[in-house]
Motif scaffolding. Structure first.
Motif, PDB file in Angstrom:
ATOM      1  N   ALA A  72      27.856   8.644   0.085  1.00  0.00           N
ATOM      2  CA  ALA A  72      29.278   8.973   0.163  1.00  0.00           C
ATOM      3  C   ALA A  72      29.825   8.866  -1.256  1.00  0.00           C
ATOM      4  CB  ALA A  72      30.005   8.011   1.093  1.00  0.00           C
ATOM      5  N   ILE A  73      30.369   9.971  -1.749  1.00  0.00           N
ATOM      6  CA  ILE A  73      30.864  10.032  -3.130  1.00  0.00           C
ATOM      7  C   ILE A  73      32.379  10.139  -3.082  1.00  0.00           C
ATOM      8  CG2 ILE A  73      30.674  11.202  -5.349  1.00  0.00           C
ATOM      9  CD1 ILE A  73      28.132  12.566  -4.258  1.00  0.00           C
ATOM     10  N   PHE A  74      33.050   9.271  -3.827  1.00  0.00           N
ATOM     11  CA  PHE A  74      34.515   9.254  -3.866  1.00  0.00           C
ATOM     12  C   PHE A  74      34.984   9.509  -5.295  1.00  0.00           C
ATOM     13  CE2 PHE A  74      33.131   6.530  -0.428  1.00  0.00           C
ATOM     14  CZ  PHE A  74      33.915   6.959   0.640  1.00  0.00           C
ATOM     15  N   ARG A  75      35.914  10.414  -5.448  1.00  0.00           N
ATOM     16  CA  ARG A  75      36.512  10.675  -6.754  1.00  0.00           C
ATOM     17  C   ARG A  75      37.424   9.488  -7.084  1.00  0.00           C
ATOM     18  NH1 ARG A  75      38.416  15.359  -5.643  1.00  0.00           N
ATOM     19  NH2 ARG A  75      36.926  16.778  -6.609  1.00  0.00           N
ATOM     20  N   ALA A  76      36.791   8.388  -7.480  1.00  0.00           N
ATOM     21  CA  ALA A  76      37.500   7.115  -7.626  1.00  0.00           C
ATOM     22  C   ALA A  76      36.915   6.287  -8.753  1.00  0.00           C
ATOM     23  CB  ALA A  76      37.420   6.327  -6.314  1.00  0.00           C
ATOM     24  N   ARG A 123      42.520   6.238  -3.499  1.00  0.00           N
ATOM     25  CA  ARG A 123      41.386   7.076  -3.891  1.00  0.00           C
ATOM     26  C   ARG A 123      40.418   7.386  -2.758  1.00  0.00           C
ATOM     27  NH1 ARG A 123      43.258   9.481  -7.884  1.00  0.00           N
ATOM     28  NH2 ARG A 123      41.250  10.542  -7.724  1.00  0.00           N
ATOM     29  N   PHE A 124      40.297   6.506  -1.759  1.00  0.00           N
ATOM     30  CA  PHE A 124      39.349   6.721  -0.672  1.00  0.00           C
ATOM     31  C   PHE A 124      40.014   7.530   0.433  1.00  0.00           C
ATOM     32  CE2 PHE A 124      35.466   3.893  -1.127  1.00  0.00           C
ATOM     33  CZ  PHE A 124      35.622   3.752  -2.494  1.00  0.00           C
ATOM     34  N   VAL A 125      40.236   8.806   0.128  1.00  0.00           N
ATOM     35  CA  VAL A 125      40.868   9.719   1.087  1.00  0.00           C
ATOM     36  C   VAL A 125      40.004  10.971   1.206  1.00  0.00           C
ATOM     37  CG1 VAL A 125      43.197   8.846   0.639  1.00  0.00           C
ATOM     38  CG2 VAL A 125      42.311  10.784  -0.706  1.00  0.00           C
ATOM     39  N   THR A 126      40.231  11.742   2.242  1.00  0.00           N
ATOM     40  CA  THR A 126      39.353  12.875   2.559  1.00  0.00           C
ATOM     41  C   THR A 126      39.256  13.889   1.423  1.00  0.00           C
ATOM     42  OG1 THR A 126      41.218  13.934   3.682  1.00  0.00           O
ATOM     43  CG2 THR A 126      39.671  12.677   5.050  1.00  0.00           C
ATOM     44  N   GLY A 127      40.384  14.160   0.747  1.00  0.00           N
ATOM     45  CA  GLY A 127      40.359  15.153  -0.317  1.00  0.00           C
ATOM     46  C   GLY A 127      39.531  14.756  -1.513  1.00  0.00           C
ATOM     47  N   ASN A 128      39.227  13.468  -1.651  1.00  0.00           N
ATOM     48  CA  ASN A 128      38.433  12.958  -2.770  1.00  0.00           C
ATOM     49  C   ASN A 128      37.032  12.538  -2.352  1.00  0.00           C
ATOM     50  OD1 ASN A 128      40.567  13.226  -4.588  1.00  0.00           O
ATOM     51  ND2 ASN A 128      41.344  11.179  -4.172  1.00  0.00           N
ATOM     52  N   THR A 129      36.568  13.025  -1.214  1.00  0.00           N
ATOM     53  CA  THR A 129      35.319  12.524  -0.635  1.00  0.00           C
ATOM     54  C   THR A 129      34.332  13.655  -0.360  1.00  0.00           C
ATOM     55  OG1 THR A 129      36.580  10.775   0.454  1.00  0.00           O
ATOM     56  CG2 THR A 129      34.324  11.136   1.222  1.00  0.00           C
ATOM     57  N   ILE A 130      33.079  13.414  -0.662  1.00  0.00           N
ATOM     58  CA  ILE A 130      31.969  14.304  -0.299  1.00  0.00           C
ATOM     59  C   ILE A 130      30.829  13.440   0.225  1.00  0.00           C
ATOM     60  CG2 ILE A 130      30.186  15.868  -1.175  1.00  0.00           C
ATOM     61  CD1 ILE A 130      32.166  16.930  -3.170  1.00  0.00           C
ATOM     62  N   PHE A 131      30.170  13.911   1.277  1.00  0.00           N
ATOM     63  CA  PHE A 131      28.959  13.264   1.786  1.00  0.00           C
ATOM     64  C   PHE A 131      27.757  14.114   1.385  1.00  0.00           C
ATOM     65  CE2 PHE A 131      31.280  11.458   5.791  1.00  0.00           C
ATOM     66  CZ  PHE A 131      31.919  10.527   4.989  1.00  0.00           C
ATOM     67  N   SER A 132      26.636  13.437   1.098  1.00  0.00           N
ATOM     68  CA  SER A 132      25.373  14.151   0.894  1.00  0.00           C
ATOM     69  C   SER A 132      24.293  13.500   1.742  1.00  0.00           C
ATOM     70  CB  SER A 132      24.972  14.148  -0.585  1.00  0.00           C
ATOM     71  OG  SER A 132      24.547  12.861  -0.993  1.00  0.00           O
ATOM     72  N   TYR A 162      27.431   2.121  -6.744  1.00  0.00           N
ATOM     73  CA  TYR A 162      27.615   2.073  -8.196  1.00  0.00           C
ATOM     74  C   TYR A 162      28.832   2.896  -8.588  1.00  0.00           C
ATOM     75  CZ  TYR A 162      24.954   6.508  -8.149  1.00  0.00           C
ATOM     76  OH  TYR A 162      24.508   7.786  -7.905  1.00  0.00           O
ATOM     77  N   THR A 163      29.304   2.648  -9.809  1.00  0.00           N
ATOM     78  CA  THR A 163      30.538   3.258 -10.295  1.00  0.00           C
ATOM     79  C   THR A 163      30.295   3.919 -11.635  1.00  0.00           C
ATOM     80  OG1 THR A 163      31.808   1.489  -9.222  1.00  0.00           O
ATOM     81  CG2 THR A 163      32.965   2.814 -10.853  1.00  0.00           C
ATOM     82  N   SER A 164      30.893   5.087 -11.822  1.00  0.00           N
ATOM     83  CA  SER A 164      30.866   5.771 -13.114  1.00  0.00           C
ATOM     84  C   SER A 164      32.297   6.017 -13.564  1.00  0.00           C
ATOM     85  CB  SER A 164      30.114   7.102 -12.996  1.00  0.00           C
ATOM     86  OG  SER A 164      30.864   8.021 -12.203  1.00  0.00           O
ATOM     87  N   LYS A 165      32.467   6.689 -14.672  1.00  0.00           N
ATOM     88  CA  LYS A 165      33.810   7.067 -15.104  1.00  0.00           C
ATOM     89  C   LYS A 165      34.484   7.949 -14.057  1.00  0.00           C
ATOM     90  CE  LYS A 165      34.546   5.422 -19.285  1.00  0.00           C
ATOM     91  NZ  LYS A 165      35.692   4.553 -19.582  1.00  0.00           N
ATOM     92  N   LYS A 166      33.681   8.752 -13.374  1.00  0.00           N
ATOM     93  CA  LYS A 166      34.240   9.756 -12.471  1.00  0.00           C
ATOM     94  C   LYS A 166      34.311   9.299 -11.017  1.00  0.00           C
ATOM     95  CE  LYS A 166      32.805  13.774 -15.166  1.00  0.00           C
ATOM     96  NZ  LYS A 166      32.191  15.104 -15.112  1.00  0.00           N
ATOM     97  N   ASN A 167      33.272   8.631 -10.539  1.00  0.00           N
ATOM     98  CA  ASN A 167      33.137   8.426  -9.093  1.00  0.00           C
ATOM     99  C   ASN A 167      32.661   7.029  -8.723  1.00  0.00           C
ATOM    100  OD1 ASN A 167      33.557  11.329  -8.691  1.00  0.00           O
ATOM    101  ND2 ASN A 167      31.466  11.571  -9.427  1.00  0.00           N
ATOM    102  N   ILE A 168      32.880   6.703  -7.444  1.00  0.00           N
ATOM    103  CA  ILE A 168      32.221   5.564  -6.801  1.00  0.00           C
ATOM    104  C   ILE A 168      31.241   6.140  -5.779  1.00  0.00           C
ATOM    105  CG2 ILE A 168      32.513   3.619  -5.207  1.00  0.00           C
ATOM    106  CD1 ILE A 168      35.137   2.988  -6.543  1.00  0.00           C
ATOM    107  N   TYR A 169      30.030   5.599  -5.770  1.00  0.00           N
ATOM    108  CA  TYR A 169      28.970   6.071  -4.885  1.00  0.00           C
ATOM    109  C   TYR A 169      28.543   4.940  -3.955  1.00  0.00           C
ATOM    110  CZ  TYR A 169      28.460   9.428  -8.755  1.00  0.00           C
ATOM    111  OH  TYR A 169      28.694  10.355  -9.737  1.00  0.00           O
ATOM    112  N   ILE A 170      28.409   5.244  -2.667  1.00  0.00           N
ATOM    113  CA  ILE A 170      27.819   4.323  -1.697  1.00  0.00           C
ATOM    114  C   ILE A 170      26.571   5.003  -1.157  1.00  0.00           C
ATOM    115  CG2 ILE A 170      28.111   3.092   0.483  1.00  0.00           C
ATOM    116  CD1 ILE A 170      31.122   3.088  -0.056  1.00  0.00           C
ATOM    117  N   THR A 171      25.418   4.377  -1.356  1.00  0.00           N
ATOM    118  CA  THR A 171      24.160   5.029  -1.012  1.00  0.00           C
ATOM    119  C   THR A 171      23.360   4.216  -0.002  1.00  0.00           C
ATOM    120  OG1 THR A 171      22.891   3.958  -2.787  1.00  0.00           O
ATOM    121  CG2 THR A 171      24.048   5.988  -3.345  1.00  0.00           C
TER     122      THR A 171
END
Length: 455
Positions: free
Chosen positions: A42-46, A200-209, A99-108
């Protein structure tokens, strides 16, 4: 679950399917015949770059990422989490991380394919901000993060962070350490974490892979829809617009530990929202050309470098990619190396392209793309592909680039190289040499005089 796009990528033999879930979250599914695993993200633009917009201390994004892995309303203790995630004779273990980057938070989450249902259940538990539970964990986690920060170099002694300040001097959000400085970490409160989560944890800022061997079953589809519903409805919120200029400049970082001099010529390229496969393959050809002649002339013939290579990344900034050339040479060869680099790029590269050897190189480059070989398995294939949806609003299809490779002409590579060589570089240097001495060497070089003739 609505299918938006589907294609078979001939480069890696994976089938890519892009879906839209009922609440608007996009899901990229990569069906990979080479795996028996299930890999979800789950990737969040956060990421950390959004902290100033949310008016929270630096390091809040990273702190929140840590907290999400802690006990919550569903898994109330660390022991319950461990028991749930561990495998035994009847079930595979699941491996969760964030993990966190400048752009996103990732939950794997990764497991054998039989562990996917438990991965999604565990991820689902993190989509609730359990404030009461988090308050009990915040000081424990603060200590862990401060210990993590203690492993990193001080900002003024960190060459990478100093290079970010040089390149993005007018964009403070792209500078600094994702973890934050100790004084920032100490300021972060539970209210800051809750505020950032809600914004930041809202649908418009979220992608699942998702990467699996099999197609998505009806049962799995239902679970994915159930997971998506837990993400609060909200609009997409991208990083602010800004301009990056390719203006000639020199910055030197003094590193007493160095035994040589590292030099990088850095350029910005504004990326289009639509993937231009012709441009992509042409850029690859130019980079491959520079790598080839740099290795064969500067290393093999002249012994001036160990590695002379090009780079390109999209992780440091939004809207722009950063690309260029980097090399390290001995201190006594700096002046000679700069002249050789100028000759290599502005003279030898064009002679090479016009030679029989150059035509052989070009055919070999095309062959490597027209006839791809098996790529090594990676459990984050879907995750990396999904990021294109944040950057380009599209998925990268290597098969389309193969088609462009079949039609690429040598003169197109030459024209692209000419265009790049007229762009003024940002020159970044790391060395143990005295700054004044080094700056004079660089300013006296032919490369500098080309872009700064008044020097």
């Amino acid at each position: 679950m609505k299918l938006l796009k589907e294609f078979l990528n001939e480069f890696n033999n994976n089938r890519y399917k892009l879906y839209e879930l009922k609440n608007g979250i996009k899901l990229l599914h990569v069906q990979n015949p080479a795996t028996v695993d299930s890999d979800f993200c789950a990737i969040f633009r956060a990421g950390a770059a959004f902290e100033s917009k949310a008016n929270v201390p630096n390091g809040t994004a990273h702190f929140l990422e840590h907290m999400l892995l802690n006990p919550n309303e569903e898994f109330k203790t660390k022991e319950q989490i461990d028991t749930y995630e561990m495998g035994n004779r009847e079930k595979p273990g699941i491996y969760m991380n964030a993990y966190t980057s400048k752009k996103n938070i990732y939950i794997t989450g990764s497991s054998n394919r039989l562990g996917l249902e438990r991965i999604l259940t565990r991820v689902s538990s993190m989509f609730d901000f359990s404030k009461d539970m988090m308050e009990k964990q915040i000081e424990k986690e603060r200590g862990i993060i401060i210990a993590e920060r203690s492993r990193k170099t001080k900002k003024e002694k960190n060459a990478y962070l100093q290079s970010l300040e040089y390149l993005f001097k007018d964009i403070p959000e792209l500078q600094g350490e994702v973890v934050g400085e100790v004084e920032d970490i100490m300021k972060i409160s539970i209210d800051d974490l809750e505020k950032y989560f809600n914004q930041r944890f809202v649908t418009g800022n979220t992608i699942f892979s998702l990467q699996t061997e099999d197609e998505i079953s009806k049962e799995l589809e239902d679970q994915l829809e159930k997971l998506a519903i837990k993400v609060k409805k909200g609009t997409e919120d991208r990083f602010r617009e800004y301009e990056l200029e390719n203006e000639f400049g020199i910055d030197i970082y003094s590193d007493d530990r160095a035994t040589g001099t590292f030099i990088s010529l850095i350029y910005f390229r504004k990326e289009s929202k639509e993937i231009d496969y012709k441009s992509e393959i042409t850029q690859k050809a130019v980079h491959s050309l520079i790598d080839w002649i740099g290795f064969n002339i500067l290393r093999e013939q002249k012994s001036l470098v160990y590695d002379f290579s090009t780079f390109k990344n999209f992780s440091s900034s939004f809207h722009y990619s950063t690309y260029g050339i980097k090399f390290t040479t001995s201190n006594e060869n700096i002046s000679k190396m700069l002249e050789e680099v100028y000759t290599l790029l502005y003279k030898e590269s064009f002679k090479f392209l016009d030679s029989e050897k150059g035509r052989e190189w070009f055919d070999d480059f095309l062959s490597s793309h027209i006839y791809p070989r098996t790529t090594r398995f990676s459990n984050d294939t879907a995750e990396k592909s999904a990021l294109n949806l944040f950057e380009y609003d599209d998925l990268f299809d290597d098969t389309l680039m193969i088609e462009e490779a079949k039609n690429l002409k040598m003169n197109e590579v030459m024209d692209s190289l000419k265009e790049i060589l007229e762009i003024p570089p940002h020159i970044w240097i790391e060395s143990d040499q005295e700054k004044k001495v080094l700056e004079k060497i660089v300013r006296d070089s032919t490369l500098t005089k080309k872009f700064s003739p008044m020097v």
